[in-house]
Design an enzyme around this catalytic site. Structure first.
Site, PDB file in Angstrom:
ATOM      1  N   TYR A   1      15.360  76.592  75.067  1.00  0.00           N
ATOM      2  CA  TYR A   1      14.783  75.529  75.907  1.00  0.00           C
ATOM      3  C   TYR A   1      13.622  76.119  76.688  1.00  0.00           C
ATOM      4  O   TYR A   1      13.743  77.221  77.249  1.00  0.00           O
ATOM      5  CB  TYR A   1      15.850  74.990  76.863  1.00  0.00           C
ATOM      6  CG  TYR A   1      15.353  73.980  77.870  1.00  0.00           C
ATOM      7  CD1 TYR A   1      15.306  74.290  79.231  1.00  0.00           C
ATOM      8  CD2 TYR A   1      14.938  72.715  77.481  1.00  0.00           C
ATOM      9  CE1 TYR A   1      14.863  73.360  80.168  1.00  0.00           C
ATOM     10  CE2 TYR A   1      14.502  71.769  78.409  1.00  0.00           C
ATOM     11  CZ  TYR A   1      14.463  72.100  79.751  1.00  0.00           C
ATOM     12  OH  TYR A   1      14.021  71.188  80.669  1.00  0.00           O
TER      13      TYR A   1
ATOM     14  N   ASP B   1       9.095  83.583  76.929  1.00  0.00           N
ATOM     15  CA  ASP B   1       9.432  82.658  78.009  1.00  0.00           C
ATOM     16  C   ASP B   1      10.475  83.362  78.894  1.00  0.00           C
ATOM     17  O   ASP B   1      11.662  83.355  78.576  1.00  0.00           O
ATOM     18  CB  ASP B   1       9.967  81.338  77.456  1.00  0.00           C
ATOM     19  CG  ASP B   1      10.354  80.386  78.568  1.00  0.00           C
ATOM     20  OD1 ASP B   1      10.718  79.230  78.268  1.00  0.00           O
ATOM     21  OD2 ASP B   1      10.326  80.801  79.744  1.00  0.00           O
TER      22      ASP B   1
ATOM     23  N   LYS C   1      11.500  80.294  88.566  1.00  0.00           N
ATOM     24  CA  LYS C   1      12.760  80.649  89.239  1.00  0.00           C
ATOM     25  C   LYS C   1      12.612  81.786  90.255  1.00  0.00           C
ATOM     26  O   LYS C   1      12.178  81.576  91.383  1.00  0.00           O
ATOM     27  CB  LYS C   1      13.818  80.955  88.175  1.00  0.00           C
ATOM     28  CG  LYS C   1      14.120  79.722  87.290  1.00  0.00           C
ATOM     29  CD  LYS C   1      15.171  80.000  86.256  1.00  0.00           C
ATOM     30  CE  LYS C   1      15.220  78.907  85.205  1.00  0.00           C
ATOM     31  NZ  LYS C   1      15.987  77.725  85.603  1.00  0.00           N
TER      32      LYS C   1
HETATM   33  P1  KE4 Z   1      11.690  74.332  85.041  1.00  0.00           P
HETATM   34  O1  KE4 Z   1      10.589  73.371  84.623  1.00  0.00           O
HETATM   35  O2  KE4 Z   1      13.040  73.674  85.094  1.00  0.00           O
HETATM   36  O3  KE4 Z   1      11.323  75.105  86.316  1.00  0.00           O
HETATM   37  O4  KE4 Z   1      11.756  75.480  83.928  1.00  0.00           O
HETATM   38  C1  KE4 Z   1      11.939  75.095  82.589  1.00  0.00           C
HETATM   39  C2  KE4 Z   1      12.505  76.269  81.810  1.00  0.00           C
HETATM   40  C3  KE4 Z   1      11.643  76.985  80.999  1.00  0.00           C
HETATM   41  N1  KE4 Z   1      12.089  78.043  80.284  1.00  0.00           N
HETATM   42  C4  KE4 Z   1      13.379  78.441  80.367  1.00  0.00           C
HETATM   43  C5  KE4 Z   1      13.825  79.625  79.567  1.00  0.00           C
HETATM   44  C6  KE4 Z   1      14.297  77.749  81.196  1.00  0.00           C
HETATM   45  O5  KE4 Z   1      15.597  78.148  81.251  1.00  0.00           O
HETATM   46  C7  KE4 Z   1      13.854  76.639  81.934  1.00  0.00           C
HETATM   47  C8  KE4 Z   1      14.779  75.825  82.825  1.00  0.00           C
HETATM   48  N2  KE4 Z   1      16.126  76.268  82.883  1.00  0.00           N
HETATM   49  C9  KE4 Z   1      17.107  75.263  83.214  1.00  0.00           C
HETATM   50  C10 KE4 Z   1      18.501  75.923  83.142  1.00  0.00           C
HETATM   51  N3  KE4 Z   1      18.938  76.084  81.817  1.00  0.00           N
HETATM   52  C11 KE4 Z   1      16.851  74.635  84.542  1.00  0.00           C
HETATM   53  C12 KE4 Z   1      17.984  73.767  85.047  1.00  0.00           C
HETATM   54  C13 KE4 Z   1      17.631  72.315  84.975  1.00  0.00           C
HETATM   55  O6  KE4 Z   1      17.014  71.870  83.981  1.00  0.00           O
HETATM   56  O7  KE4 Z   1      18.016  71.602  85.933  1.00  0.00           O
END
Ligand code: KE4
Length: 431
Positions: free
Chosen positions: A142, A237, A265
């Site tokens: 993801y 990523d 994060k």
């Molecule tokens: P954000 O747009 O949520 O800040 O980041 C997206 C993203 C991009 N790349 C990786 C590897 C990620 O894990 C994420 C977002 N992670 C999720 C948890 N699996 C965020 C939690 C959520 O979607 O509420």
């Protein structure tokens, strides 16, 4: 009704699914999400006054633990100078210099406001730099919710994406190809078909969005070699792994250098921050120095930078932090695996450094297909058992457990005791 239940009922009237991010809704495990009132160290307290040992850590940012005085003090001071100017600031320069001077392959970096924005921008920069259209991602990985990566996470090789979300047009994903994580041959076969059209291969260097799936020996180095052979860029990523596996993230941890990297994060310490960076010749393609447009009202926000810089500065000044965190991970996740073996149960614990997942799967979990074989209903029972024991896991089989510097020996013991209790009872149910 508990206050969380009351709030959830109200929330569902005004917010889609009652939450501002889907995973928070407990959709895959049922029940009412706990509405959190505050968090400190390794614990969160909900609006009904229940306190939980927390393994979500806000999905990674809270590596020092919740409500760190170190971060809070810098945020407080920044707030006293105003929240946002929409103009350049000194702290953005300090943040960029800290990252670039610490991570050799990051020669330039651009701040954005989320991991999604970082990935979207890095893909655009890769396409702008190479003049190529296609990207390769991996089933089960993801990368946020930008259209081009919302591709049906088919577990096999797919030469042309089909949308994994309503509202994403075929056109948005037609240039997205999907390979199999930990399977270099699946990547090579896509490159052999479209190699001269592939702008980039994007990968979570440790997959953590199908549950934790570490890279097999040689997988990341193999991606580096294949990208070089076909003139594609390698994008790590590191929204989760960045500044978590080590200060240099997975790139440093595994000794493999990507061309571009995305962060999120931890670099915001809980404030909305993302970033992308890498080789100067690529990053100089980004506006206003180059033709790849990308912008953001709150990018590099001074309060968010204050939070992130405080956390990153501490981590940089205390390299021993990572050794201690890794030991904590070995202790917790290794002991969880040992408890499964002692109970003669077939399930799997995957872990690396401070990231781990207990899969209710009977075979080794090394890619999306094997992850999806997990018994998600059993996970739901496990989640709620642990919640009743005062331990708040991530509410999905396909997420990670996150450890922080604030998790104590006692926290680990409480967790292992609760797991042992689960395995002795409910865990034995019709394996
Ligand atoms: P954000 O747009 O949520 O800040 O980041 C997206 C993203 C991009 N790349 C990786 C590897 C990620 O894990 C994420 C977002 N992670 C999720 C948890 N699996 C965020 C939690 C959520 O979607 O509420």
């Amino acid at each position: 009704m508990t206050k969380s239940e009351q709030l959830f009922a109200r929330a569902k009237k005004r917010i889609p699914g009652g939450v501002n991010s889907p995973v928070r809704a407990f959709g895959s495990i049922g029940g009412t999400p706990r509405f959190i009132a505050r968090a400190d160290g390794s614990h969160m307290t909900d609006v009904d006054g229940n306190t939980y040992l927390d393994y979500i850590c806000s999905w990674g940012p809270m590596i020092l633990g919740h409500n760190s005085e170190l971060v809070r003090e810098q945020v407080r001071r920044a707030c006293e100078r105003g929240l946002s100017y929409g103009c350049a600031t000194e702290i953005e320069v300090e943040m960029a210099e800290l990252i670039c001077e610490s991570i050799p392959f990051v020669e330039m970096i651009r701040m954005v406001n989320s991991g999604t924005e970082a990935v979207m921008s890095a893909i655009r920069a890769a396409r702008g730099f190479t003049g190529r259209d296609k990207i390769i991602k991996f089933a089960g990985c993801y990368h946020g919710h930008t259209d081009s990566v919302l591709v049906s996470a088919g577990s096999g090789v797919m030469t042309s994406g089909s949308p994994d979300s309503a509202g994403v047009t075929k056109g948005c994903v037609q240039d997205t190809m999907t390979a199999v994580y930990n399977d270099l041959e699946s990547v090579e076969s896509l490159l052999a078909q479209a190699g001269d059209q592939v702008a980039a291969v994007i990968v979570e260097p440790v997959a953590a969005n199908m549950g934790v799936v570490p890279p097999k020996e040689g997988f990341l180095a193999g991606l580096r070699r294949l990208c070089d052979a076909y003139g594609a860029l390698l994008i790590f990523d590191e929204v989760i792994t960045g500044f978590r596996l080590s200060f240099g993230g997975a790139a440093e941890y595994f000794g493999v250098t990507p061309d571009l990297v995305t962060y999120g994060k931890i670099i915001g310490a809980g404030m909305p921050v993302g970033a992308y960076g890498g080789r100067r010749e690529i990053m100089e393609m980004v506006a206003p120095s180059g033709p790849v447009y990308q912008a953001g009202t709150l990018s590099g926000n001074p309060v968010a930078m204050a939070a992130g810089l405080a956390q990153l500065s501490y981590l940089k000044e205390h390299p021993e932090f990572y050794q201690a965190l890794e030991e904590k991970g070995k202790d917790l996740y290794g002991s969880m695996q040992a408890l499964l073996e002692k109970a003669n149960l077939p399930w799997q614990v995957n872990y690396i450094a401070s990231l781990g997942s207990l899969f209710f799967a009977k075979e080794a979990v090394q890619d999306y297909t094997s992850a999806k074989a997990s018994d998600t209903e059993r996970f739901a029972g496990y989640f709620h058992f642990m919640l009743q024991e005062g331990i708040h896991l991530a509410p999905s089989q396909f997420e990670a457990m996150f450890l922080s510097g604030a998790h104590t020996r006692e926290d680990l013991d409480v967790t292992l005791a609760a797991l042992e209790k689960y395995l002795a009872g409910e865990g034995q149910r019709s394996v």
